[in-house]
Design a protein around this motif. Structure first.
Motif, PDB file in Angstrom:
ATOM      1  N   UNK A  47      61.233   6.559  -2.808  1.00 49.54           N
ATOM      2  CA  UNK A  47      60.684   6.760  -4.157  1.00 49.54           C
ATOM      3  C   UNK A  47      59.297   6.141  -4.338  1.00 49.54           C
ATOM      4  N   UNK A  48      59.134   4.902  -3.928  1.00 50.65           N
ATOM      5  CA  UNK A  48      57.840   4.245  -4.086  1.00 50.65           C
ATOM      6  C   UNK A  48      56.765   4.905  -3.221  1.00 50.65           C
ATOM      7  N   UNK A  49      57.171   5.423  -2.073  1.00 50.98           N
ATOM      8  CA  UNK A  49      56.211   6.090  -1.178  1.00 50.98           C
ATOM      9  C   UNK A  49      55.758   7.423  -1.764  1.00 50.98           C
ATOM     10  N   UNK A  50      56.717   8.146  -2.347  1.00 52.99           N
ATOM     11  CA  UNK A  50      56.332   9.442  -2.931  1.00 52.99           C
ATOM     12  C   UNK A  50      55.313   9.220  -4.047  1.00 52.99           C
ATOM     13  N   UNK A  51      55.494   8.147  -4.802  1.00 48.62           N
ATOM     14  CA  UNK A  51      54.525   7.831  -5.867  1.00 48.62           C
ATOM     15  C   UNK A  51      53.166   7.499  -5.244  1.00 48.62           C
ATOM     16  N   UNK A  52      53.166   6.658  -4.234  1.00 46.24           N
ATOM     17  CA  UNK A  52      51.902   6.230  -3.629  1.00 46.24           C
ATOM     18  C   UNK A  52      51.188   7.391  -2.940  1.00 46.24           C
ATOM     19  N   UNK A  53      51.956   8.249  -2.276  1.00 44.10           N
ATOM     20  CA  UNK A  53      51.312   9.391  -1.600  1.00 44.10           C
ATOM     21  C   UNK A  53      50.657  10.321  -2.618  1.00 44.10           C
ATOM     22  N   UNK A  54      51.268  10.392  -3.824  1.00 43.28           N
ATOM     23  CA  UNK A  54      50.734  11.256  -4.875  1.00 43.28           C
ATOM     24  C   UNK A  54      49.539  10.610  -5.587  1.00 43.28           C
ATOM     25  N   UNK A  55      49.660   9.327  -5.866  1.00 48.50           N
ATOM     26  CA  UNK A  55      48.649   8.694  -6.717  1.00 48.50           C
ATOM     27  C   UNK A  55      47.544   7.946  -5.967  1.00 48.50           C
ATOM     28  N   UNK A  56      47.716   7.726  -4.678  1.00 45.81           N
ATOM     29  CA  UNK A  56      46.729   6.925  -3.937  1.00 45.81           C
ATOM     30  C   UNK A  56      46.237   7.720  -2.722  1.00 45.81           C
ATOM     31  N   UNK A  57      45.079   8.334  -2.837  1.00 43.70           N
ATOM     32  CA  UNK A  57      44.595   9.215  -1.759  1.00 43.70           C
ATOM     33  C   UNK A  57      44.421   8.491  -0.421  1.00 43.70           C
ATOM     34  N   UNK A  58      44.178   7.207  -0.458  1.00 42.87           N
ATOM     35  CA  UNK A  58      43.955   6.494   0.808  1.00 42.87           C
ATOM     36  C   UNK A  58      45.160   5.630   1.207  1.00 42.87           C
ATOM     37  N   UNK A  59      46.356   6.079   0.798  1.00 41.23           N
ATOM     38  CA  UNK A  59      47.553   5.306   1.146  1.00 41.23           C
ATOM     39  C   UNK A  59      47.793   5.378   2.657  1.00 41.23           C
ATOM     40  N   UNK A  60      48.100   4.261   3.225  1.00 38.53           N
ATOM     41  CA  UNK A  60      48.458   4.195   4.646  1.00 38.53           C
ATOM     42  C   UNK A  60      49.617   3.220   4.832  1.00 38.53           C
ATOM     43  N   UNK A  61      50.408   3.470   5.884  1.00 37.13           N
ATOM     44  CA  UNK A  61      51.569   2.616   6.152  1.00 37.13           C
ATOM     45  C   UNK A  61      51.168   1.418   7.011  1.00 37.13           C
ATOM     46  N   UNK A  62      51.951   0.354   6.882  1.00 38.51           N
ATOM     47  CA  UNK A  62      51.843  -0.760   7.825  1.00 38.51           C
ATOM     48  C   UNK A  62      52.660  -0.406   9.082  1.00 38.51           C
ATOM     49  N   UNK A  63      52.471  -1.188  10.109  1.00 39.12           N
ATOM     50  CA  UNK A  63      53.297  -1.028  11.319  1.00 39.12           C
ATOM     51  C   UNK A  63      53.984  -2.355  11.648  1.00 39.12           C
ATOM     52  N   UNK A  64      55.310  -2.350  11.758  1.00 38.16           N
ATOM     53  CA  UNK A  64      56.266  -1.314  11.373  1.00 38.16           C
ATOM     54  C   UNK A  64      56.459  -1.307   9.848  1.00 38.16           C
ATOM     55  N   UNK A  65      57.140  -0.298   9.360  1.00 35.97           N
ATOM     56  CA  UNK A  65      57.351  -0.220   7.914  1.00 35.97           C
ATOM     57  C   UNK A  65      58.744   0.331   7.613  1.00 35.97           C
ATOM     58  N   UNK A  66      59.002   0.506   6.319  1.00 33.36           N
ATOM     59  CA  UNK A  66      60.315   0.991   5.898  1.00 33.36           C
ATOM     60  C   UNK A  66      61.392  -0.027   6.252  1.00 33.36           C
ATOM     61  N   UNK A  67      62.507   0.474   6.752  1.00 33.39           N
ATOM     62  CA  UNK A  67      63.620  -0.434   7.047  1.00 33.39           C
ATOM     63  C   UNK A  67      63.332  -1.371   8.225  1.00 33.39           C
ATOM     64  N   UNK A  68      62.256  -1.093   8.959  1.00 34.73           N
ATOM     65  CA  UNK A  68      61.892  -1.968  10.082  1.00 34.73           C
ATOM     66  C   UNK A  68      60.795  -2.971   9.717  1.00 34.73           C
ATOM     67  N   UNK A  69      60.495  -3.041   8.444  1.00 34.51           N
ATOM     68  CA  UNK A  69      59.397  -3.911   7.990  1.00 34.51           C
ATOM     69  C   UNK A  69      59.580  -5.371   8.405  1.00 34.51           C
ATOM     70  N   UNK A  70      58.511  -6.120   8.284  1.00 34.45           N
ATOM     71  CA  UNK A  70      58.626  -7.574   8.414  1.00 34.45           C
ATOM     72  C   UNK A  70      58.674  -8.200   7.024  1.00 34.45           C
ATOM     73  N   UNK A  71      59.426  -9.271   6.923  1.00 29.01           N
ATOM     74  CA  UNK A  71      59.518 -10.037   5.674  1.00 29.01           C
ATOM     75  C   UNK A  71      58.141 -10.619   5.336  1.00 29.01           C
ATOM     76  N   UNK A  72      57.919 -10.841   4.044  1.00 31.41           N
ATOM     77  CA  UNK A  72      56.653 -11.459   3.613  1.00 31.41           C
ATOM     78  C   UNK A  72      56.563 -12.911   4.088  1.00 31.41           C
ATOM     79  N   UNK A  73      57.678 -13.469   4.466  1.00 31.96           N
ATOM     80  CA  UNK A  73      57.698 -14.878   4.868  1.00 31.96           C
ATOM     81  C   UNK A  73      58.142 -15.790   3.744  1.00 31.96           C
ATOM     82  N   UNK A  74      58.355 -15.195   2.573  1.00 32.66           N
ATOM     83  CA  UNK A  74      58.773 -15.995   1.417  1.00 32.66           C
ATOM     84  C   UNK A  74      60.191 -15.687   0.987  1.00 32.66           C
ATOM     85  N   UNK A  75      60.907 -14.925   1.828  1.00 36.25           N
ATOM     86  CA  UNK A  75      62.258 -14.512   1.455  1.00 36.25           C
ATOM     87  C   UNK A  75      63.247 -15.663   1.410  1.00 36.25           C
ATOM     88  N   UNK A  76      64.362 -15.410   0.750  1.00 34.72           N
ATOM     89  CA  UNK A  76      65.499 -16.340   0.630  1.00 34.72           C
ATOM     90  C   UNK A  76      65.151 -17.617  -0.101  1.00 34.72           C
TER      91      UNK A  76
END
Lengths: 310, 537
Positions: free
Chosen positions: B413-442
């Motif tokens: 859902x958030x990606x569909x919004x970004x792809x529509x509203x942000x012409x220069x949207x790009x993904x990080x590597x890795x992303x989605x369910x394979x993302x890395x934590x921000x380091x501030x979790x838990x």
């Protein structure tokens, strides 16, 4: 009846009873809180990218469909090809794959030989040409599975031993038990190879299985057979008490934890079980919980005031 | 790569430090953050802390455990810990996680596949003590040796030896706060063993049996929330005043009249923000209000205790605190008679209320909970609001909050919004369910005692910084404004500190913010840019 036969009967019985008991005990633990990890395989539509039904704003109005086929599509490559190890631990994969294929082949061989014992039985004494087509297929299959399983398994197990010794991360977390298990399995494969090359292995195995099925005394099948059979029997006795039961416990880790996303619906059986569990008495000691061994989960969670006290 | 090697049994051997961290051994960062001499490093622990608190794990402390006064007290604490471990394995005391815990106790093959997935282990330069299996192995060895029949012989033989003493317990306690519970390790385990869960359960023993938890998440966190209404300390009156100010600011900024509704009976939905947004990033609840108003949504906030703050820190350390807060949230929704609860941009609040509490809330309390991501997607694509994506024509990337994505499967859902509203949207590597934590979790993002903040920025946030910088490597120059979309309040807290620590705004021209800010920024009706790159950090 020989000592080897008694050992195999006892080992098979312990193996079955202990594993079934462990399975039943795990299956009868309480329903746990949801702890799923995405992607979830039964959501075929969204599995590819890891999405869930929670991506729909009205998810609670729809019935959750769980595809068994979707789960099989993920589990089969995982079980047969070690897909997870391939993806996340490539340097271990080859050894792990060969090791497991070796075990699968020898496990499969047990079933083929049981069939052989029933279908071929004493006819094995009259030579290969006297066997029916099915008998010949069983004979050839047994021959191939025995040599392939032992050879592939030996390479895989030795590779795993070397990897466990040489890889820092694996070696520092390895225990006596980690190596003992590998040496034990290596002994099965290597003794199997020795037995194979000792001559007429399939004839001996079918004779042995026939004697097991019919509860008849077995003839002397040679030292190589005896060593291989004793090691294999002892391993069957040992396995149910080790982490190696993951071969069936994976059912729970995947289906009952990682992929368990069933939402709680009002009036459902799941809700009833949760309500029952919320009535379990609590005896945690920290003061903020305010447990006394009598109050239950629901009492504590709905109490007002600091530390759960009025 | 770390030089000092630590074996599992070393945890029991008293020494000044079990391990020591050096920046030059850590994972290298991409330019312009690659010069070790320019990296901030971390403050040393004070003499007072070293004298009075347990500091023998590494170079930081998360909890600040007072040193026991004498051997007797040490023994008592060790005994308590052991009793807690026992309760963890009882169905009455731990039905909530018993099955997954037993599975993780018995079936690990020690293949170490999980280690490669852990951003803390990798970023630290492969420090043995941060390996996901390290604390799990310590726990397994203790359970098998001290709680299983014949464990002194068989447990030691098959699972390895360990001595249970105060040093072991104190270090394990600290070590349970060197993992962000992102569960990336669990995702890669071929067997399905969950080291994140084991960390979670250890934290529960310390909290539920020994009454020990970092004060930021217990005393100033869940306890304060249950007492006052919010871990920010805001009571209902204060939060209403603050929202009034935000409404006024939004009107001044956008020209759109906004009146955030409070305690509206029978509204369609109850929106629950992380109250930290209201104080730290007021533009976020402000943007929500604009979007909901313009889309004609029948919504409300609640001023009931705990219901105007979506946080539920119990998720990280204590099942009972988790249950109490979840029930407060559900109770507020029940009292208002809303059809559903919508959780704002906060990852752990999403997971706590939607997924974890799903098997706590029964009967009337079981009110549908949905993610703001899905509601926003519906609104954006409904045609009720007009957008001009060219207003967002700057490089944008997305951080996936672990709780919302890997642990809930809310990916698209958030990606569909970004792809529509942000012409220069790009993904990080890795992303989605394979993302890395921000380091501030838990809970790390709110934990800053002693020098822990330095640790979470230099170590646990290191992988994320690398990812963010690399996502914009086609525009490394600071003159080009770039936006990191992080739809999670907790992650934003970590990113705020991370960006300040490394000077990311100045060196790379990157700011961070939520999803709703990008949505409002793209609205045709907004005359001035809603996102101000000069003011935002």
């Amino acid at each position: 009846m020989s000592v080897i036969q008694i050992l195999i009967y006892v080992a098979a019985l312990v193996f079955l009873v202990t594993n079934i008991t462990r399975f039943v005990r795990m299956a009868s633990t309480p329903i746990h809180l949801r702890w799923e990890l995405y992607p979830v395989a039964h959501d075929v539509k969204r599995y590819k990218y890891g999405g869930s039904f929670l991506e729909e704003a009205d998810w609670y109005t729809k019935k959750l469909h769980k595809s068994k086929l979707g789960e099989m599509r993920v589990m089969l490559p995982e079980i047969l090809l070690m897909k997870g190890v391939w993806e996340y631990n490539r340097s271990l994969w080859l050894w792990s794959f060969l090791f497991h294929i070796g075990l699968y082949l020898l496990s499969g061989l047990i079933i083929v030989l049981l069939l052989g014992g029933i279908i071929i039985g004493p006819n094995i004494f009259y030579g290969y040409d006297s066997l029916s087509i099915i008998g010949q297929i069983i004979y050839n299959l047994s021959y191939a599975m025995l040599i392939a399983g032992c050879a592939i398994g030996t390479i895989g197990t030795l590779g795993l031993i070397i990897k466990r010794m040489s890889d820092h991360e694996m070696s520092v977390s390895s225990t006596f038990g980690s190596f003992f298990n590998l040496y034990f399995i290596a002994a099965i494969f290597i003794s199997g190879l020795v037995f194979f090359f000792s001559g007429n292995p399939v004839e001996k195995l079918i004779t042995f299985y026939y004697s097991l099925i019919t509860f008849q005394a077995m003839p002397n099948l040679g030292a190589a057979f005896a060593v291989h059979a004793v090691i294999s029997g002892l391993f069957l006795l040992y396995l149910p008490f080790t982490h190696m039961t993951h071969f069936f416990m994976k059912y729970f880790t995947y289906h009952k934890v990682r992929w368990e996303d069933s939402p709680n619906v009002r009036g459902s059986k799941l809700e009833k079980r949760i309500q029952e569990q919320l009535s379990y008495p609590v005896s945690w000691s920290a003061p903020h919980i305010g447990a006394d061994g009598k109050k239950n989960w629901a009492d504590i969670a709905t109490e007002e005031g600091e530390n759960g006290k009025e | 790569m770390a030089k000092n090697r630590v074996k599992i049994e070393d945890i029991s051997k008293p020494s000044e430090k079990l391990t020591h961290l050096d920046i030059d051994e850590m994972m290298p960062l991409p330019p312009p953050y690659d010069k070790i001499e320019e990296q901030p490093g971390w403050k040393k622990l004070s003499d007072d802390a070293i004298e009075n608190l347990e500091t023998s794990l590494d170079d930081t402390i998360a909890i600040g455990i007072p040193k026991p006064k004498n051997e007797e007290e040490e023994k008592e604490l060790v005994e308590k810990f052991l009793r807690g471990l026992e309760k963890l394995l009882q169905k009455e005391n731990n039905w909530t996680f018993l099955q997954p815990l037993l599975l993780s106790l018995e079936h690990c093959a020690k293949c170490q596949t999980c280690t490669k997935a852990c951003p803390i282990y990798e970023a630290s330069g492969k420090q043995d003590v941060y390996r996901p299996t390290f604390r799990s192995e310590v726990w397994r060895r203790i359970v098998h040796k001290y709680l299983k029949p014949g464990g002194k012989f068989f447990g030691r033989l098959s699972h390895g030896d360990i001595d249970l003493n105060w040093t072991t317990v104190a270090r394990l306690m600290e070590l349970s706060y060197r993992c962000t519970l992102c569960r990336r390790c669990a995702q890669t385990c071929p067997i399905g063993i969950d080291n994140g869960l084991i960390t979670h359960e250890l934290r529960k023993v310390f909290s539920q049996e020994m009454g020990i938890a970092p004060k930021e998440i217990h005393e100033k966190g869940s306890v304060l929330q249950l007492e006052v209404g919010s871990s920010t300390g805001m009571n209902a009156e204060v939060v209403k005043d603050n929202i009034d100010f935000i409404d006024e600011d939004m009107q001044d900024l956008t020209g759109i009249e906004v009146h955030t509704p409070w305690d509206k009976k029978g509204a369609d939905l109850l929106l629950i923000h992380n109250a930290g947004e209201i104080l730290a990033w007021p533009e976020n609840p402000g943007a929500f209000a604009i979007i909901l108003e313009k889309a004609g949504i029948d919504w409300t906030l609640s001023s009931d205790i705990a219901a105007y703050d979506g946080i539920n820190y119990g998720l990280w350390y204590d099942d009972f605190q988790l249950g109490k807060v979840a029930i407060k949230h559900a109770e507020a929704a029940k009292n208002l008679g809303v059809n559903r609860i919508v959780v704002g941009e906060c990852g752990h609040a999403h997971k706590a209320l939607t997924v974890i509490a799903d098997r706590v809330l029964t009967g009337d309390f079981n009110i549908p909970r949905v993610s703001a991501m899905t509601l926003l997607e519906e609104i954006v694509f409904s045609g009720k609001i007009k957008f001009d994506p060219s207003k967002n024509d700057f490089p944008v990337t997305l951080h996936d909050p672990c709780n919302m994505v890997r642990l809930m499967g809310i990916v698209e859902p958030q990606r569909r919004i970004l792809r529509y509203l942000c012409p220069q949207f790009r993904e990080m590597t890795p992303h989605g369910v394979n993302n890395y934590c921000c380091g501030g979790g838990s809970g790390f993002a709110i934990m800053s005692g002693h020098n822990f903040q330095d640790w979470r920025l230099a170590v646990s946030g290191r992988m994320k910084l690398k990812q963010i910088v690399e996502a914009f490597d086609d525009h490394p120059e600071p003159e080009t404004n770039k936006y990191l979309c992080a739809p999670c309040s907790n992650c934003k807290g970590q990113l705020r500190d991370l960006f300040r620590y490394y000077g990311v705004r100045e060196k790379s021209g990157i700011i961070y913010g939520g999803l709703v800010e990008l949505i409002v920024n793209a609205m045709v009706d907004i005359k001035q840019p809603f996102i101000n790159f000069d003011e935002m950090q």
